[in-house]
Design a protein around this motif. Structure first.
Motif, PDB file in Angstrom:
ATOM      1  N   SER A  85      29.600  24.086  13.733  1.00  0.00           N
ATOM      2  CA  SER A  85      29.378  22.645  13.624  1.00  0.00           C
ATOM      3  C   SER A  85      27.924  22.292  13.904  1.00  0.00           C
ATOM      4  O   SER A  85      27.323  21.462  13.207  1.00  0.00           O
ATOM      5  CB  SER A  85      30.300  21.896  14.588  1.00  0.00           C
ATOM      6  OG  SER A  85      30.081  20.505  14.511  1.00  0.00           O
ATOM      7  N   VAL A  86      27.330  22.914  14.918  1.00  0.00           N
ATOM      8  CA  VAL A  86      25.930  22.638  15.259  1.00  0.00           C
ATOM      9  C   VAL A  86      25.007  23.109  14.144  1.00  0.00           C
ATOM     10  O   VAL A  86      24.035  22.419  13.794  1.00  0.00           O
ATOM     11  CB  VAL A  86      25.571  23.299  16.605  1.00  0.00           C
ATOM     12  CG1 VAL A  86      24.067  23.314  16.824  1.00  0.00           C
ATOM     13  CG2 VAL A  86      26.250  22.549  17.749  1.00  0.00           C
ATOM     14  N   ILE A  87      25.287  24.269  13.556  1.00  0.00           N
ATOM     15  CA  ILE A  87      24.484  24.740  12.430  1.00  0.00           C
ATOM     16  C   ILE A  87      24.571  23.760  11.274  1.00  0.00           C
ATOM     17  O   ILE A  87      23.571  23.419  10.627  1.00  0.00           O
ATOM     18  CB  ILE A  87      24.937  26.152  11.994  1.00  0.00           C
ATOM     19  CG1 ILE A  87      24.552  27.183  13.053  1.00  0.00           C
ATOM     20  CG2 ILE A  87      24.335  26.530  10.640  1.00  0.00           C
ATOM     21  CD1 ILE A  87      25.098  28.568  12.787  1.00  0.00           C
ATOM     22  N   ASP A  88      25.773  23.288  11.007  1.00  0.00           N
ATOM     23  CA  ASP A  88      25.986  22.337   9.917  1.00  0.00           C
ATOM     24  C   ASP A  88      25.181  21.056  10.134  1.00  0.00           C
ATOM     25  O   ASP A  88      24.571  20.529   9.203  1.00  0.00           O
ATOM     26  CB  ASP A  88      27.481  22.020   9.827  1.00  0.00           C
ATOM     27  CG  ASP A  88      27.837  21.177   8.617  1.00  0.00           C
ATOM     28  OD1 ASP A  88      27.074  21.198   7.628  1.00  0.00           O
ATOM     29  OD2 ASP A  88      28.869  20.504   8.651  1.00  0.00           O
ATOM     30  N   ILE A  89      25.150  20.572  11.365  1.00  0.00           N
ATOM     31  CA  ILE A  89      24.531  19.282  11.655  1.00  0.00           C
ATOM     32  C   ILE A  89      23.028  19.383  11.861  1.00  0.00           C
ATOM     33  O   ILE A  89      22.264  18.543  11.375  1.00  0.00           O
ATOM     34  CB  ILE A  89      25.185  18.658  12.906  1.00  0.00           C
ATOM     35  CG1 ILE A  89      26.666  18.374  12.641  1.00  0.00           C
ATOM     36  CG2 ILE A  89      24.464  17.382  13.325  1.00  0.00           C
ATOM     37  CD1 ILE A  89      27.469  18.122  13.900  1.00  0.00           C
ATOM     38  N   TYR A  90      22.560  20.415  12.571  1.00  0.00           N
ATOM     39  CA  TYR A  90      21.179  20.440  13.038  1.00  0.00           C
ATOM     40  C   TYR A  90      20.267  21.455  12.357  1.00  0.00           C
ATOM     41  O   TYR A  90      19.042  21.380  12.520  1.00  0.00           O
ATOM     42  CB  TYR A  90      21.144  20.693  14.551  1.00  0.00           C
ATOM     43  CG  TYR A  90      21.780  19.601  15.366  1.00  0.00           C
ATOM     44  CD1 TYR A  90      21.154  18.368  15.532  1.00  0.00           C
ATOM     45  CD2 TYR A  90      23.017  19.777  15.973  1.00  0.00           C
ATOM     46  CE1 TYR A  90      21.734  17.351  16.277  1.00  0.00           C
ATOM     47  CE2 TYR A  90      23.610  18.773  16.723  1.00  0.00           C
ATOM     48  CZ  TYR A  90      22.970  17.562  16.869  1.00  0.00           C
ATOM     49  OH  TYR A  90      23.548  16.563  17.603  1.00  0.00           O
ATOM     50  N   SER A  91      20.803  22.424  11.607  1.00  0.00           N
ATOM     51  CA  SER A  91      19.955  23.492  11.078  1.00  0.00           C
ATOM     52  C   SER A  91      19.059  23.043   9.936  1.00  0.00           C
ATOM     53  O   SER A  91      18.040  23.671   9.658  1.00  0.00           O
ATOM     54  CB  SER A  91      20.823  24.657  10.594  1.00  0.00           C
ATOM     55  OG  SER A  91      21.530  24.314   9.417  1.00  0.00           O
ATOM     56  N   GLY A  92      19.448  21.959   9.239  1.00  0.00           N
ATOM     57  CA  GLY A  92      18.649  21.523   8.098  1.00  0.00           C
ATOM     58  C   GLY A  92      18.853  22.358   6.858  1.00  0.00           C
ATOM     59  O   GLY A  92      18.027  22.322   5.938  1.00  0.00           O
ATOM     60  N   TYR A  93      19.953  23.101   6.807  1.00  0.00           N
ATOM     61  CA  TYR A  93      20.216  23.938   5.637  1.00  0.00           C
ATOM     62  C   TYR A  93      21.047  23.156   4.619  1.00  0.00           C
ATOM     63  O   TYR A  93      22.139  22.659   4.938  1.00  0.00           O
ATOM     64  CB  TYR A  93      20.958  25.211   6.041  1.00  0.00           C
ATOM     65  CG  TYR A  93      21.250  26.142   4.871  1.00  0.00           C
ATOM     66  CD1 TYR A  93      20.229  26.887   4.287  1.00  0.00           C
ATOM     67  CD2 TYR A  93      22.529  26.242   4.332  1.00  0.00           C
ATOM     68  CE1 TYR A  93      20.478  27.730   3.219  1.00  0.00           C
ATOM     69  CE2 TYR A  93      22.794  27.076   3.258  1.00  0.00           C
ATOM     70  CZ  TYR A  93      21.759  27.815   2.705  1.00  0.00           C
ATOM     71  OH  TYR A  93      22.018  28.640   1.631  1.00  0.00           O
ATOM     72  N   ASN A  94      20.522  23.061   3.416  1.00  0.00           N
ATOM     73  CA  ASN A  94      21.230  22.439   2.291  1.00  0.00           C
ATOM     74  C   ASN A  94      21.738  21.028   2.580  1.00  0.00           C
ATOM     75  O   ASN A  94      22.854  20.677   2.205  1.00  0.00           O
ATOM     76  CB  ASN A  94      22.415  23.314   1.861  1.00  0.00           C
ATOM     77  CG  ASN A  94      22.005  24.285   0.769  1.00  0.00           C
ATOM     78  OD1 ASN A  94      20.819  24.555   0.595  1.00  0.00           O
ATOM     79  ND2 ASN A  94      22.966  24.815   0.060  1.00  0.00           N
ATOM     80  N   ILE A  95      20.935  20.232   3.257  1.00  0.00           N
ATOM     81  CA  ILE A  95      21.307  18.827   3.444  1.00  0.00           C
ATOM     82  C   ILE A  95      20.273  17.949   2.750  1.00  0.00           C
ATOM     83  O   ILE A  95      19.127  18.348   2.540  1.00  0.00           O
ATOM     84  CB  ILE A  95      21.415  18.439   4.931  1.00  0.00           C
ATOM     85  CG1 ILE A  95      20.023  18.456   5.605  1.00  0.00           C
ATOM     86  CG2 ILE A  95      22.369  19.348   5.667  1.00  0.00           C
ATOM     87  CD1 ILE A  95      20.018  17.809   6.955  1.00  0.00           C
ATOM     88  N   THR A  96      20.672  16.771   2.382  1.00  0.00           N
ATOM     89  CA  THR A  96      19.749  15.820   1.769  1.00  0.00           C
ATOM     90  C   THR A  96      19.120  14.965   2.853  1.00  0.00           C
ATOM     91  O   THR A  96      19.691  14.759   3.919  1.00  0.00           O
ATOM     92  CB  THR A  96      20.467  14.915   0.760  1.00  0.00           C
ATOM     93  OG1 THR A  96      21.535  14.223   1.427  1.00  0.00           O
ATOM     94  CG2 THR A  96      21.027  15.735  -0.388  1.00  0.00           C
ATOM     95  N   PHE A  97      17.922  14.471   2.562  1.00  0.00           N
ATOM     96  CA  PHE A  97      17.203  13.649   3.525  1.00  0.00           C
ATOM     97  C   PHE A  97      16.526  12.519   2.771  1.00  0.00           C
ATOM     98  O   PHE A  97      15.994  12.737   1.684  1.00  0.00           O
ATOM     99  CB  PHE A  97      16.161  14.507   4.259  1.00  0.00           C
ATOM    100  CG  PHE A  97      15.850  14.029   5.638  1.00  0.00           C
ATOM    101  CD1 PHE A  97      16.815  14.045   6.625  1.00  0.00           C
ATOM    102  CD2 PHE A  97      14.584  13.548   5.956  1.00  0.00           C
ATOM    103  CE1 PHE A  97      16.545  13.603   7.904  1.00  0.00           C
ATOM    104  CE2 PHE A  97      14.305  13.096   7.231  1.00  0.00           C
ATOM    105  CZ  PHE A  97      15.286  13.127   8.208  1.00  0.00           C
ATOM    106  N   PRO A  98      16.556  11.293   3.286  1.00  0.00           N
ATOM    107  CA  PRO A  98      15.952  10.170   2.562  1.00  0.00           C
ATOM    108  C   PRO A  98      14.458  10.368   2.329  1.00  0.00           C
ATOM    109  O   PRO A  98      13.789  11.127   3.032  1.00  0.00           O
ATOM    110  CB  PRO A  98      16.207   8.973   3.487  1.00  0.00           C
ATOM    111  CG  PRO A  98      17.315   9.393   4.375  1.00  0.00           C
ATOM    112  CD  PRO A  98      17.178  10.870   4.544  1.00  0.00           C
ATOM    113  N   GLU A  99      13.933   9.652   1.337  1.00  0.00           N
ATOM    114  CA  GLU A  99      12.502   9.695   1.064  1.00  0.00           C
ATOM    115  C   GLU A  99      11.725   9.150   2.262  1.00  0.00           C
ATOM    116  O   GLU A  99      12.198   8.294   2.989  1.00  0.00           O
ATOM    117  CB  GLU A  99      12.178   8.873  -0.179  1.00  0.00           C
ATOM    118  CG  GLU A  99      12.827   9.406  -1.439  1.00  0.00           C
ATOM    119  CD  GLU A  99      12.452   8.591  -2.662  1.00  0.00           C
ATOM    120  OE1 GLU A  99      11.544   7.733  -2.552  1.00  0.00           O
ATOM    121  OE2 GLU A  99      13.061   8.812  -3.718  1.00  0.00           O
TER     122      GLU A  99
END
Length: 344
Positions: free
Chosen positions: A77-91
């Motif tokens: 869960s922590v990897i999913d939330i905090y690792s920054g792998y394959n997540i989108t981020f606003p401009e």
């Protein structure tokens, strides 16, 4: 009508093993207003993220193990939330200028998604660093004990691949690389999720921009260096957003400053002045200036201002390393949340 709101940035000091640093940050999260997710939201390939972290940055994986234990969450869960792998981020917007060896930068985003944390980190098995965090683990910008400075600049999230977002990449570079040469080698080995510029300098005084997409990276050496939010390499221009005029205008404005032989503080004020073409107040559109920072690799010190027209505060990173400095608990500034004008 203007309605200023106080912006408070916590100054965080973490030391020890990476696992201990994770535990320390979990205690901070539990005692503050930072939102804590209790279940996975991104539905990423956690096993792939874990493998990549184990290969490229096992220290960050250890930090997330400590974070997971302290937050009473699973490591996945922590990897999913905090690792920054394959997540989108606003401009977001970012402007950096390297002048006479000093790295001057504005970070433009929304206060609602801003960590508001300036982290001083001194791990046992990595380079000590200072920088603004994003999603706790990542760094928006920073300088390490060797004088390497790295900052991110959003370009486009339309072209994406399997990889990490820029704050995670900046953190990995600061933890592992003592100079630009080492950073260049490592950044080409890391999997990039989106299109970003990375501006860098070090104690040698050289400076450059890495224009990075998931497919390739191009280098642009500049001295003085100016970096905003668009690619300039011919092979990369097709990945720019359709409208880059605001980014181009900021670059032109700074280019005109070069002839004025500015002192470091004068350059800081050009970045932090609320009426400057480099300072933005479009916070609802994720494009409002939140902090201005000057990293000085040769002096190993930082000059920082939070919000608009902030009196600069100087902090000696060298004294921090020598344990001869009492850090402030927080930094404060003001932002105008009701500013109305056309976007730049």
């Amino acid at each position: 009508m203007r309605s200023y709101e106080e912006l408070i940035v916590e100054v965080i000091n973490v030391r020890g093993s990476y696992y201990q640093i994770g535990l320390q940050q979990s205690k901070e999260l539990l005692s503050t207003s930072h939102p804590i997710q209790n279940e996975s939201l991104n539905f990423i390939n956690v096993q792939m993220a874990k493998q990549l972290l184990q290969f490229h940055s096992p220290s960050l994986l250890q930090e997330m193990e400590g974070l997971a234990v302290g937050l009473a969450q699973t490591l996945d869960s922590v990897i999913d939330i905090y690792s920054g792998y394959n997540i989108t981020f606003p401009e977001m917007g970012c402007t950096s200028f390297v002048l006479d060896g000093n790295y001057i930068r504005n970070y433009d985003f929304s206060p609602t998604l801003y960590d508001a944390r300036l982290v001083f980190s001194n791990p046992m098995n990595g380079y000590a660093s200072v920088g603004f965090s994003q999603q706790i683990i990542g760094r928006l910008d920073g300088m390490n004990e060797c004088g390497l400075v790295v900052g991110l600049h959003f370009v486009n999230n339309e072209y994406h691949g399997e990889g990490f977002i820029a704050p995670t990449i900046v953190r990995i570079l600061l933890e592992q690389c003592k100079n630009i040469e080492e950073a260049l080698k490592l950044i080409t080995e890391l999997p990039h999720g989106y299109c970003y510029n990375y501006s860098m300098t070090d104690q040698s005084g050289q400076s450059l921009v890495v224009e990075a997409s998931p497919q390739k990276q191009e280098l642009r050496y500049e001295n003085p260096l100016i970096c905003t939010n668009h690619f300039q390499a011919t092979s990369m221009k097709e990945k720019n957003k359709k409208n880059i005029q605001g980014s181009v205008n900021r670059k032109h404005f700074i280019n005109n400053l070069i002839e004025k032989n500015l002192t470091t503080i004068a350059a800081y004020r050009h970045f932090n002045n609320g009426n400057s073409p480099l300072f933005f107040k479009h916070y609802e559109e994720y494009f409002g200036t939140l902090h201005t920072i000057v990293y000085s690799p040769k002096l190993l010190e930082v000059i920082v201002g939070i919000g608009e027209d902030a009196e600069p505060i100087t902090i000696s990173f060298k004294d921090y390393l020598n344990e001869a400095l009492t850090l402030p608990k927080r930094l404060k500034g003001w932002i105008d949340l009701n500013y109305k004008d056309g976007m730049e």
